[in-house]
Design a protein around this motif. Sequence first.
Motif, short mmCIF file in Angstrom:
data_model
loop_
_atom_site.label_atom_id
_atom_site.label_comp_id
_atom_site.label_asym_id
_atom_site.label_seq_id
_atom_site.Cartn_x
_atom_site.Cartn_y
_atom_site.Cartn_z
N GLU A 1 0.81 -1.22 0.00
CA GLU A 1 0.00 0.00 0.00
C GLU A 1 0.84 1.27 0.00
O GLU A 1 0.51 2.24 -0.70
N GLU A 2 1.92 1.28 0.79
CA GLU A 2 2.74 2.50 0.87
C GLU A 2 3.34 2.85 -0.49
O GLU A 2 3.35 4.02 -0.90
N ASN B 1 3.25 6.20 -5.54
CA ASN B 1 3.21 6.22 -7.01
C ASN B 1 1.96 6.92 -7.53
O ASN B 1 2.01 7.67 -8.52
N LEU B 2 0.81 6.67 -6.90
CA LEU B 2 -0.43 7.29 -7.37
C LEU B 2 -0.45 8.79 -7.08
O LEU B 2 -0.94 9.59 -7.89
N LYS B 3 0.08 9.19 -5.94
CA LYS B 3 0.17 10.63 -5.63
C LYS B 3 1.08 11.33 -6.64
O LYS B 3 0.79 12.44 -7.09
N ARG B 4 2.19 10.66 -6.99
CA ARG B 4 3.09 11.23 -8.00
C ARG B 4 2.40 11.35 -9.35
O ARG B 4 2.53 12.37 -10.06
N LEU B 5 1.63 10.33 -9.71
CA LEU B 5 0.91 10.34 -10.99
C LEU B 5 -0.09 11.49 -11.04
O LEU B 5 -0.18 12.24 -12.04
N MET C 1 -8.53 4.03 -6.52
CA MET C 1 -7.52 3.09 -6.04
C MET C 1 -6.67 3.69 -4.93
O MET C 1 -6.27 3.01 -3.98
N LEU C 2 -6.39 4.99 -5.03
CA LEU C 2 -5.67 5.67 -3.95
C LEU C 2 -6.51 5.65 -2.67
O LEU C 2 -6.00 5.46 -1.56
N THR D 1 -12.41 11.94 0.84
CA THR D 1 -12.18 13.04 -0.11
C THR D 1 -11.88 12.51 -1.51
O THR D 1 -12.41 13.01 -2.52
N LEU D 2 -11.06 11.48 -1.58
CA LEU D 2 -10.69 10.91 -2.88
C LEU D 2 -11.89 10.24 -3.55
O LEU D 2 -12.04 10.30 -4.77
#
Length: 855
Positions: A172-173, A178-182, A199-200, A215-216
């Motif tokens: 998960e970490e 990776n998703l936050k960067r994307l 997915m995040l 929120t997401l």
Amino acid sequence: MKTSIKAILALVCSIFILGSCSRKKDNFISRNYHAVTAEFNALYNGYIALEEGRNDLNDDYQDNYWEVLPIERLEVFDDVVLPGQSKNESFSRAEEKAVKAIQKHSMNIGGKEKNPQIDEAYLLLGKCRYFDQRFVPALEAFNFILYKYPASDKINQAKIWREKTNIRLENEELAIDNLKRLLKQEELEDQDLADATSMLAQAYLNTKVVDTAITLLEIAADATKSNDERGRYKFIQGQLYNQLGYKDSANIAFDKVIELNRKTPRIYMIAAHIEKIKNFDYSNGDKQLLLEHLTDLEENRENRPYLDKIYHQIAEYHLKNKSDSLAVAYYNKSLRTNTPDKLLRAKNYETLGNMNFDVSLYRDAGAYFDSTMTNLVVNSKSYRVIKKKRDNLDDVIYYEDIAQVNDSILHLVNMPEAERLAFFQEFADDLKAAAEEAQEKREAAERNKGIITVNNNIGGQPSNPGNPGLPGQNTSFYFYNPTTVAYGKNEFVKIWGNRTLEDNWRWSNKSSSGGSGNILGGDIVASASEEERYDPQFYISALPSEEKEIDSISKERNFAYYQLGLIYKEKFKEYELSKSKFQNLLKSNPEERLILPSKYNLFKLYELLGENDEAQIAKNDIVSNYPDSRYATILNNPELAASADDNSPENLYEKLYEQHENQKYAEVISKCEEYITAFDGESIVAKFELLKATATGRLYGYKPYSEAINFVAVTYANTPEGKQAQEIKSKLIPQIANSEFVEASDSIVQNYKVVFKFDNSESSKITTFKDTLISVLKNIKYYNLKASLDVYDPKTTLVLVHGLKNEQLAKTFDQLLAEEEWRKIAKPYFAVSSSNYQIIQIHKNLDTYLSTNTN
């Protein structure tokens, strides 16, 4: 001529085109030919197979609405999939198509891929593996796209799917980073944005960061093109708000799901209604409006597939409003829908069980708890809680049945003769009236049978005796006539009571509790002749009349009262019920052994209930009338109750068990008998009985042991020790019943013992011999030999040498010792295998062994 020229020209063109379509040639025709063929052949069919597989997964998947739903509807199994295997044929077929597109249409020229559809093929390959739950190979496929096709238009999808896979692999970490960067680097839109944020959110849920996940999910719900996903995300939002305790925010989220109406699966809308109802404030809300809302949900025809959940919620509403009968009716309605939701069934059964328990209907409560456990995961926390509660009910049911039946019998025995005759006369009259009513129904059924047959043949329609489900059927067969079936059921219940469907159902001890048929004994009514059945004197003669028999029933009833008092006090904390049982016991002329413990327990109950005056009276009674008892000592010195009492039954048992470990079997048996008498009526007695049975077996052998274990199993059937004895009786006793000695075999490796036999009168010699033997064995090289002492029977003790690996070595044990060493212990001995020694100790047949096996 023109036709032949055209054919030749077409053939030449075809050859030219095919020759230009080589995967090794980087030209316009080759690139477009392989791109189009891959897209509209292999990949097209592959995506169709992938969609079929996903539909199969969705059809088989059942959401658990009692917990927060996962973002993606995919159930992960722990089954290991070997290489070349697949869990779903559709995914396997889709994977084959993806591999075919790569193998036949890839144009890797000069280290660069010239076919723009190959990245799509690898994406399909990764998706197939993901849904087939082969996550590591799926990760490889997605990583290959990122490594080989950085300029692909599918690059963002590949990144999202890679992180989905990482989440499934519990990384998960990494997925969050990776998703936050994307999301920071790319301007994602529409479905890509929805997939990435959802997915995040799942990754944050897995790491317990609930507020960020909410929120997401809001972003994902706004971005997705699928109303199915939008309804699911909004519903999960509501669940998460509930989890955080924000009921108003949760209700707003559920309202958004309800507003979608038919745009999203109806189950989300129904679940949203139910969650809102769960959030209802029963203290300040409009209950009548809520009931109208529940009624509207119940009566809506579109909601029929979800009546199980609606009925359950209506039952909850009535239960909270103290309308117990309506609640029971709706819980049963929910169960009758045959819902596939096991947790819903478990909650219905558990609530019904608790309701029956609260009104002391313990047998019914036990049945409901049994049904609850069948719908829970074995050994889960909720299962263990229910099982513990159910196990505690066994004793209550057992002793309540004894108390109820014996009370009824004693009540009838003590009735004045005129009242007793009137009671049984009324009972016989009821039986007769029921029989006459049944006869009338039977005659009516016979008459109706003819009418039905005639009516079914109106207009010359032939009857159909061979097919009883069709019009015009012949209804002479018993089970095709509902009238006769109903009559049969009534007759069975009237005679036998509500019997459980099981083997030996006709036995008298299988009869259900309740009803006069039970008091009188169902078998008595069933075995009576036609004349006896309606004669009150027949039933009066069946009542016990001898003083000894009546006294036995009274003692059994009193002991049941005592046990019920203890169970209600210790296990269920039902202090009022416990108090009534002890008080009834003391009014029923109990045995002396039960009086003092009952009075002491009443004293403790008065204290727990805050009835201080009654507690003082009970204390004075015990101290004055039983000054030398343990209870008086504790009452006069309260500090003893808080500290360990050396003379408490528990400590005495521990000391006796230590003696058992030291093979003091005769002393253990004698002390057990003493303590069983001293603590008669207390729960510790069953432990002493089981210890006594074990010591008896070690000292006297198989037959006395079997009898002692059977006694414990029968006498203390509802205690842990009784259940343990029953298990020993059914499993261990048959295994050790064989007393035949085992012949030596080359195929079986045996350990052997050397045995020295002593008479118990030589106790000092035995100890000296054992010490000498131990010192001698230390001097033997190459063998690790040890000595021990075993009690054989009240007259004989055996000293053993262990560690010999074959029979010949054991028989020539004296030759292992130097001559001067042997002189120290010179005494006759015999050799025996470990298995035969076990038989000797169990069956006490040493003389038989020695007579047939000489050294």
